[in-house]
Write a protein that holds these residues in place. Structure first.
Motif, PDB file in Angstrom:
ATOM      1  N   PRO A  18     -44.479 -15.385  81.072  1.00 54.74           N
ATOM      2  CA  PRO A  18     -45.733 -16.083  81.354  1.00 54.74           C
ATOM      3  C   PRO A  18     -46.957 -15.330  80.856  1.00 54.74           C
ATOM      4  N   LEU A  19     -47.977 -16.108  80.492  1.00 57.84           N
ATOM      5  CA  LEU A  19     -49.251 -15.531  80.097  1.00 57.84           C
ATOM      6  C   LEU A  19     -49.934 -14.896  81.313  1.00 57.84           C
ATOM      7  N   PRO A  20     -50.846 -13.955  81.095  1.00 57.58           N
ATOM      8  CA  PRO A  20     -51.575 -13.362  82.218  1.00 57.58           C
ATOM      9  C   PRO A  20     -52.318 -14.439  83.004  1.00 57.58           C
ATOM     10  N   PRO A  21     -52.460 -14.270  84.322  1.00 58.01           N
ATOM     11  CA  PRO A  21     -53.214 -15.242  85.127  1.00 58.01           C
ATOM     12  C   PRO A  21     -54.614 -15.423  84.563  1.00 58.01           C
ATOM     13  N   PRO A  22     -55.135 -16.651  84.555  1.00 57.27           N
ATOM     14  CA  PRO A  22     -56.401 -16.915  83.881  1.00 57.27           C
ATOM     15  C   PRO A  22     -57.651 -16.449  84.603  1.00 57.27           C
ATOM     16  N   GLY A  23     -57.586 -16.182  85.897  1.00 58.30           N
ATOM     17  CA  GLY A  23     -58.800 -15.832  86.609  1.00 58.30           C
ATOM     18  C   GLY A  23     -59.658 -17.067  86.844  1.00 58.30           C
ATOM     19  N   GLY A 248     -55.797 -11.843  77.480  1.00 58.97           N
ATOM     20  CA  GLY A 248     -55.075 -10.694  78.011  1.00 58.97           C
ATOM     21  C   GLY A 248     -53.629 -10.590  77.593  1.00 58.97           C
ATOM     22  N   ALA A 249     -53.141 -11.562  76.804  1.00 61.03           N
ATOM     23  CA  ALA A 249     -51.773 -11.463  76.299  1.00 61.03           C
ATOM     24  C   ALA A 249     -51.693 -10.327  75.291  1.00 61.03           C
ATOM     25  N   ASP A 250     -50.577  -9.595  75.290  1.00 64.59           N
ATOM     26  CA  ASP A 250     -50.449  -8.578  74.253  1.00 64.59           C
ATOM     27  C   ASP A 250     -50.224  -9.275  72.912  1.00 64.59           C
ATOM     28  N   PRO A 251     -50.479  -8.614  71.795  1.00 66.61           N
ATOM     29  CA  PRO A 251     -50.449  -9.297  70.500  1.00 66.61           C
ATOM     30  C   PRO A 251     -49.152 -10.018  70.185  1.00 66.61           C
ATOM     31  N   THR A 252     -48.020  -9.424  70.527  1.00 65.48           N
ATOM     32  CA  THR A 252     -46.752 -10.085  70.214  1.00 65.48           C
ATOM     33  C   THR A 252     -46.563 -11.322  71.070  1.00 65.48           C
ATOM     34  N   GLN A 253     -46.867 -11.235  72.356  1.00 68.11           N
ATOM     35  CA  GLN A 253     -46.773 -12.416  73.218  1.00 68.11           C
ATOM     36  C   GLN A 253     -47.717 -13.505  72.724  1.00 68.11           C
ATOM     37  N   ALA A 254     -48.933 -13.125  72.355  1.00 67.73           N
ATOM     38  CA  ALA A 254     -49.899 -14.106  71.871  1.00 67.73           C
ATOM     39  C   ALA A 254     -49.399 -14.799  70.617  1.00 67.73           C
ATOM     40  N   LEU A 291     -49.958 -26.449  76.808  1.00 63.09           N
ATOM     41  CA  LEU A 291     -49.976 -25.337  77.752  1.00 63.09           C
ATOM     42  C   LEU A 291     -49.565 -25.793  79.144  1.00 63.09           C
ATOM     43  N   ALA A 292     -50.122 -26.929  79.569  1.00 68.47           N
ATOM     44  CA  ALA A 292     -49.814 -27.458  80.902  1.00 68.47           C
ATOM     45  C   ALA A 292     -48.341 -27.818  81.030  1.00 68.47           C
ATOM     46  N   GLU A 293     -47.776 -28.395  79.971  1.00 68.03           N
ATOM     47  CA  GLU A 293     -46.365 -28.765  80.000  1.00 68.03           C
ATOM     48  C   GLU A 293     -45.474 -27.536  80.141  1.00 68.03           C
ATOM     49  N   ILE A 294     -45.809 -26.486  79.430  1.00 63.10           N
ATOM     50  CA  ILE A 294     -44.987 -25.281  79.469  1.00 63.10           C
ATOM     51  C   ILE A 294     -45.117 -24.577  80.808  1.00 63.10           C
TER      52      ILE A 294
END
Length: 296
Positions: A18-23, A248-254, A291-294
């Motif tokens: 999962p991506l970092p929480p959006p805040g 906040g995602a690291d480059p590879t995750q992004a 994004l919402a679907e995933i």
């Protein structure tokens, strides 16, 4: 790692990463800066900048040529837009690498996309060779922004992996000084080689996309299809990746998430518009829904 061992990207794979929480505020989702464009190709920064916001980035800043800055600002009311001195060719003057406002803008961003829509290879290379060595934030290089890496594979080593390269297949062959047919025959292997040389994550593709990490990990993504082979599509991808880095995602995750969001946006348009004929500008509005679907 063999390309046969590549991870196939699916929504299920991404849910396990999962991506970092959006805040709750725009500052919590990071600052994105896009530096590029020209009087000939002003739309590239528009596509990338909107895509960064559509992927969830919080704050947007753009630096582009002075003659196009006002039009870009009107088209992007969400962004701060800085107009830069121009060359006779209509590109960004490399002398502005010493401009305090530009330097502050780029250094203050969580993620910087450099080179999108830029023209004049020697000028772009000179600009980035002056600007990038002083950076310590995440950098994404696209299009002519790859020129310094073509000249020197160690150009981004000081960032210690906090960088993503987003070449198309022709650019991938140029950066590697390789035969284009060989690159097209094994894109995964070519991406791995560039990731190894540059110590950056590499996202590249044609009919299917590949993401290679500097540590040898490899992902394959078959989403999107032929419709993504259209002018401006790569600008959208680089913007998505940059926006995810800013979040906040690291480059590879992004890069892995970005390639899939880009491809799935294309799949949605293929279903609603047609397999071919949808436009790059139609891709960014599809990204939030993907994004919402995933993330359900």
């Amino acid at each position: 790692m063999s390309t046969d061992d590549a991870v196939t990207v699916t929504s299920a794979v991404l849910r396990q990463w999962p991506l970092p929480p959006p805040g709750v505020g725009k500052e919590s989702r990071g600052r994105t800066v896009v530096v590029g464009g020209s009087t000939k190709t002003p739309g590239a920064v528009l596509l990338s900048a909107e895509s960064a916001l559509r992927s969830g980035a919080g704050k947007l800043q753009v630096a582009t040529t002075r003659d196009t800055a006002t039009a870009v600002a009107v088209a992007l009311p969400e962004a701060l837009v800085l107009g830069l001195p121009q060359t006779g060719e209509g590109g960004i003057d490399p002398a502005c690498a010493d401009d305090e406002e530009l330097v502050e803008l780029v250094r203050g961003a969580h993620a910087a996309l450099l080179g999108v829509g830029a023209v004049g290879e020697p000028d772009v290379r000179a600009l980035l060779e002056s600007l990038v060595p002083g950076l310590g934030n995440t950098v994404v290089l696209d299009a002519l922004g790859l020129a310094p890496v073509t000249a020197d594979a160690t150009f981004l080593h000081h960032l210690r992996g906090q960088a993503v390269l987003t070449p198309n297949l022709a650019e991938l062959a140029i950066v590697l000084d390789a035969d284009p047919e060989e690159v097209e025959g094994d894109v995964g292997a070519a991406a791995l080689e560039l990731a190894r040389r540059s110590r950056c994550t590499v996202a590249a593709g044609g009919g299917e996309s590949w993401v290679a990490a500097p540590d040898g990990r490899l992902w394959r993504d078959a989403s999107g299809g032929a419709g993504l082979g259209v002018s401006g599509s790569g600008d959208v991808l680089s913007g998505i990746v940059t926006g995810l880095c800013a979040r906040g995602a690291d480059p590879t995750q992004a890069a892995v998430w970005g390639v899939h969001l880009h491809g799935r946006a294309g799949d949605r348009l293929a279903a609603s518009v047609g397999r071919l004929g949808f436009l790059a500008r139609e891709l960014p509005p599809e990204v939030p829904a993907v994004l919402a679907e995933i993330e359900v």
